[in-house]
Design a protein around this motif. Structure first.
Motif, PDB file in Angstrom:
ATOM      1  N   VAL A 152      -4.422  56.599 -63.960  1.00  0.00           N
ATOM      2  CA  VAL A 152      -3.990  55.630 -64.639  1.00  0.00           C
ATOM      3  C   VAL A 152      -4.561  54.376 -63.758  1.00  0.00           C
ATOM      4  O   VAL A 152      -4.536  54.413 -62.306  1.00  0.00           O
ATOM      5  CB  VAL A 152      -2.332  55.612 -64.314  1.00  0.00           C
ATOM      6  N   THR A 153      -5.100  53.507 -64.383  1.00  0.00           N
ATOM      7  CA  THR A 153      -5.793  52.328 -63.883  1.00  0.00           C
ATOM      8  C   THR A 153      -5.548  50.941 -64.451  1.00  0.00           C
ATOM      9  O   THR A 153      -5.400  50.922 -65.356  1.00  0.00           O
ATOM     10  CB  THR A 153      -7.285  52.605 -63.796  1.00  0.00           C
ATOM     11  N   ASP A 154      -5.814  50.091 -63.814  1.00  0.00           N
ATOM     12  CA  ASP A 154      -5.585  48.589 -64.321  1.00  0.00           C
ATOM     13  C   ASP A 154      -6.872  47.847 -63.407  1.00  0.00           C
ATOM     14  O   ASP A 154      -6.751  47.034 -62.474  1.00  0.00           O
ATOM     15  CB  ASP A 154      -4.375  48.016 -63.381  1.00  0.00           C
TER      16      ASP A 154
ATOM     17  N   PHE B 240      -5.174  49.955 -68.339  1.00  0.00           N
ATOM     18  CA  PHE B 240      -4.434  48.713 -68.509  1.00  0.00           C
ATOM     19  C   PHE B 240      -5.646  47.587 -68.752  1.00  0.00           C
ATOM     20  O   PHE B 240      -6.634  47.712 -67.741  1.00  0.00           O
ATOM     21  CB  PHE B 240      -3.413  48.489 -67.754  1.00  0.00           C
ATOM     22  N   GLY B 241      -5.553  46.671 -69.418  1.00  0.00           N
ATOM     23  CA  GLY B 241      -6.459  45.611 -69.523  1.00  0.00           C
ATOM     24  C   GLY B 241      -6.398  44.891 -70.686  1.00  0.00           C
ATOM     25  O   GLY B 241      -5.366  44.811 -71.566  1.00  0.00           O
TER      26      GLY B 241
ATOM     27  N   ARG C 276     -10.286  41.536 -74.363  1.00  0.00           N
ATOM     28  CA  ARG C 276     -11.613  41.191 -74.003  1.00  0.00           C
ATOM     29  C   ARG C 276     -12.315  42.084 -73.039  1.00  0.00           C
ATOM     30  O   ARG C 276     -13.267  42.335 -73.028  1.00  0.00           O
ATOM     31  CB  ARG C 276     -11.386  39.595 -73.063  1.00  0.00           C
ATOM     32  N   SER C 277     -11.503  42.801 -71.962  1.00  0.00           N
ATOM     33  CA  SER C 277     -12.223  43.656 -71.048  1.00  0.00           C
ATOM     34  C   SER C 277     -12.512  45.077 -71.517  1.00  0.00           C
ATOM     35  O   SER C 277     -13.012  45.848 -71.200  1.00  0.00           O
ATOM     36  CB  SER C 277     -11.382  43.768 -69.973  1.00  0.00           C
ATOM     37  N   MET C 278     -11.797  45.410 -72.708  1.00  0.00           N
ATOM     38  CA  MET C 278     -12.015  46.679 -73.490  1.00  0.00           C
ATOM     39  C   MET C 278     -12.775  46.545 -74.640  1.00  0.00           C
ATOM     40  O   MET C 278     -13.717  47.546 -74.940  1.00  0.00           O
ATOM     41  CB  MET C 278     -10.583  47.075 -73.987  1.00  0.00           C
ATOM     42  N   VAL C 279     -13.073  45.391 -75.084  1.00  0.00           N
ATOM     43  CA  VAL C 279     -14.276  45.165 -76.272  1.00  0.00           C
ATOM     44  C   VAL C 279     -15.609  45.095 -75.807  1.00  0.00           C
ATOM     45  O   VAL C 279     -16.283  45.972 -76.179  1.00  0.00           O
ATOM     46  CB  VAL C 279     -13.894  44.012 -77.204  1.00  0.00           C
ATOM     47  N   ILE C 280     -15.829  44.452 -74.717  1.00  0.00           N
ATOM     48  CA  ILE C 280     -17.204  44.349 -74.280  1.00  0.00           C
ATOM     49  C   ILE C 280     -17.843  45.542 -73.876  1.00  0.00           C
ATOM     50  O   ILE C 280     -19.106  45.770 -74.302  1.00  0.00           O
ATOM     51  CB  ILE C 280     -17.273  43.212 -73.168  1.00  0.00           C
ATOM     52  N   PRO C 281     -17.268  46.289 -73.010  1.00  0.00           N
ATOM     53  CA  PRO C 281     -17.920  47.732 -72.750  1.00  0.00           C
ATOM     54  C   PRO C 281     -18.255  48.736 -73.882  1.00  0.00           C
ATOM     55  O   PRO C 281     -19.182  49.622 -73.967  1.00  0.00           O
ATOM     56  CB  PRO C 281     -16.960  48.580 -71.748  1.00  0.00           C
TER      57      PRO C 281
END
Length: 80
Positions: free
Chosen positions: A26-28, A62-63, A66-71
């Motif tokens: 589990v990470t943020d 969690f995010g 924006r932070s999920m689409v770019i990678p």
């Protein structure tokens, strides 16, 4: 069942773990929405997370969109 919560820099914490030894992560991670030094996603964290995660394990991240689409190689909707 053993529950172990590790609070550490992601690369230092993952380095302590063996291959396929974790049932759940589990990470943020940082969202990279500011210019502050702490708001940067550490390079190489995702392959390390995959290394320690059991094949039957799961990872909850969690995010923001924006932070999920770019990678994933796609541009955010606000980008021109």
């Amino acid at each position: 069942m053993t529950i172990r919560i590790i609070t550490a820099d992601v690369l230092d914490g993952l380095a302590q773990l063996g291959d396929e030894s974790v049932d759940c992560i589990v990470t943020d991670p940082p969202y990279e929405e500011t210019s502050l030094d702490w708001d940067k996603v550490p390079a190489g964290w995702l392959p390390e997370a995959r290394r320690v995660l059991k094949k039957t394990g799961s990872m909850w991240v969690f995010g923001s969109m924006r932070s999920m689409v770019i990678p994933c190689g796609r541009r955010p909707m606000s980008a021109k």
